[in-house]
Design a protein around this motif. Structure first.
Motif, PDB file in Angstrom:
ATOM      1  N   TRP A  87       0.587  -1.052  -0.079  1.00  0.00           N
ATOM      2  CA  TRP A  87       0.410  -0.013   0.116  1.00  0.00           C
ATOM      3  C   TRP A  87       0.925   1.316   0.291  1.00  0.00           C
ATOM      4  O   TRP A  87       1.715   1.156   0.339  1.00  0.00           O
ATOM      5  CB  TRP A  87      -1.101  -0.026   1.585  1.00  0.00           C
ATOM      6  CG  TRP A  87      -0.348  -0.184   2.698  1.00  0.00           C
ATOM      7  CD1 TRP A  87      -0.180  -1.256   3.386  1.00  0.00           C
ATOM      8  CD2 TRP A  87      -0.193   0.885   2.856  1.00  0.00           C
ATOM      9  NE1 TRP A  87       0.636  -1.070   4.141  1.00  0.00           N
ATOM     10  CE2 TRP A  87       0.384   0.433   4.777  1.00  0.00           C
ATOM     11  CE3 TRP A  87      -0.007   2.549   3.751  1.00  0.00           C
ATOM     12  CZ2 TRP A  87       1.453   0.834   5.666  1.00  0.00           C
ATOM     13  CZ3 TRP A  87       0.191   3.028   4.338  1.00  0.00           C
ATOM     14  CH2 TRP A  87       1.011   2.052   5.598  1.00  0.00           C
ATOM     15  N   GLN A  88      -0.145   2.199  -0.455  1.00  0.00           N
ATOM     16  CA  GLN A  88       0.727   3.626  -0.417  1.00  0.00           C
ATOM     17  C   GLN A  88       0.778   4.149   1.295  1.00  0.00           C
ATOM     18  O   GLN A  88      -0.811   4.652   0.844  1.00  0.00           O
ATOM     19  CB  GLN A  88       0.879   4.697  -1.415  1.00  0.00           C
ATOM     20  CG  GLN A  88       1.633   3.927  -2.571  1.00  0.00           C
ATOM     21  CD  GLN A  88       1.335   4.965  -3.909  1.00  0.00           C
ATOM     22  OE1 GLN A  88       0.013   5.258  -4.217  1.00  0.00           O
ATOM     23  NE2 GLN A  88       2.794   4.738  -4.809  1.00  0.00           N
ATOM     24  N   ALA A  89       1.597   5.081   1.773  1.00  0.00           N
ATOM     25  CA  ALA A  89       1.849   5.627   2.569  1.00  0.00           C
ATOM     26  C   ALA A  89       1.312   7.389   2.126  1.00  0.00           C
ATOM     27  O   ALA A  89       1.202   7.480   0.878  1.00  0.00           O
ATOM     28  CB  ALA A  89       2.978   5.600   3.287  1.00  0.00           C
ATOM     29  N   ASN A  90       1.342   8.535   3.317  1.00  0.00           N
ATOM     30  CA  ASN A  90       0.400   9.613   2.152  1.00  0.00           C
ATOM     31  C   ASN A  90       1.793  10.435   1.583  1.00  0.00           C
ATOM     32  O   ASN A  90       0.804  10.806   1.367  1.00  0.00           O
ATOM     33  CB  ASN A  90      -0.195  10.205   3.658  1.00  0.00           C
ATOM     34  CG  ASN A  90      -1.146  10.049   4.204  1.00  0.00           C
ATOM     35  OD1 ASN A  90      -1.800   9.470   3.906  1.00  0.00           O
ATOM     36  ND2 ASN A  90      -1.448  10.579   6.107  1.00  0.00           N
ATOM     37  N   ASP A  91       2.805  10.027   2.357  1.00  0.00           N
ATOM     38  CA  ASP A  91       4.171  10.428   1.705  1.00  0.00           C
ATOM     39  C   ASP A  91       4.540  10.008   0.044  1.00  0.00           C
ATOM     40  O   ASP A  91       5.385  10.755  -0.916  1.00  0.00           O
ATOM     41  CB  ASP A  91       5.373  10.658   2.251  1.00  0.00           C
ATOM     42  CG  ASP A  91       5.524   9.712   2.463  1.00  0.00           C
ATOM     43  OD1 ASP A  91       5.544   8.282   2.171  1.00  0.00           O
ATOM     44  OD2 ASP A  91       6.325   9.053   3.413  1.00  0.00           O
ATOM     45  N   GLY A  92       3.525   8.803  -0.023  1.00  0.00           N
ATOM     46  CA  GLY A  92       3.597   8.263  -2.130  1.00  0.00           C
ATOM     47  C   GLY A  92       4.636   7.040  -1.685  1.00  0.00           C
ATOM     48  O   GLY A  92       4.654   6.449  -2.302  1.00  0.00           O
TER      49      GLY A  92
END
Length: 164
Positions: A87-92
């Motif tokens: 999955w991708q975190a908020n920072d990409g």
């Protein structure tokens, strides 16, 4: 041949999270702590190591059990597949989570220990009863009467036919 199966017995770290997806199905997730204890040979001190596991339940009947009975501190056993998702975190940045997944048609979940407020009946052959015998007899969900037609407990009738 290969097998992907995890079997864990531990304590729930927090109240389960129940989510509903667009199809109307529910998904339960919770953290499970497994611990091991040993005595340090050099110092004689007692040591403990705890591992935390993320459990995700897709099986709808088991989600209902998790929702109703599993709480923080509950002791449960789970059996499921080990799956890692990306999955991708908020920072990409890409992140990975490894989970124990109880699928729609496989795996299991067991509630360990006795429920709070339950009493032990010496004639119950190891079963835990949460209601007094009189109440249980009146409850159609119990599936059996608490006493024989003569008014004696069923355990007395069962002992009459034992050949030893």
């Amino acid at each position: 041949m290969s097998i992907n199966r995890a079997i864990l017995l531990g304590h729930v770290g927090g109240d389960p999270e129940i989510r509903t997806v667009q199809s109307g199905d529910k998904i339960a997730s919770f953290s499970l702590a497994t611990s091991e204890q040993w005595r340090d040979k050099a110092t004689g001190e007692r040591r403990e190591s705890t591992e935390w596991h993320r459990v995700v339940v897709f099986n709808q009947p088991l989600v209902g059990i998790v929702e109703q009975y599993v709480k923080k501190g509950s002791k449960v056993s789970v059996q499921g597949q080990i799956k890692t998702r990306k999955w991708q975190a908020n920072d990409g940045s890409d992140r990975y989570s490894t989970e124990i997944v109880i699928g729609r048609f496989d795996g299991s979940l067991g509630l360990e220990g006795s429920p709070k407020g339950a009493e032990r009946d010496e004639h119950a052959y190891g079963q835990t009863r949460a209601k007094p015998a009189r109440e249980a007899a009146d409850d159609p969900r119990m599936g059996m009467a608490s006493s024989a037609p003569s008014g004696r407990p069923l355990a007395d009738d069962l002992n009459d036919d034992i050949p030893f």
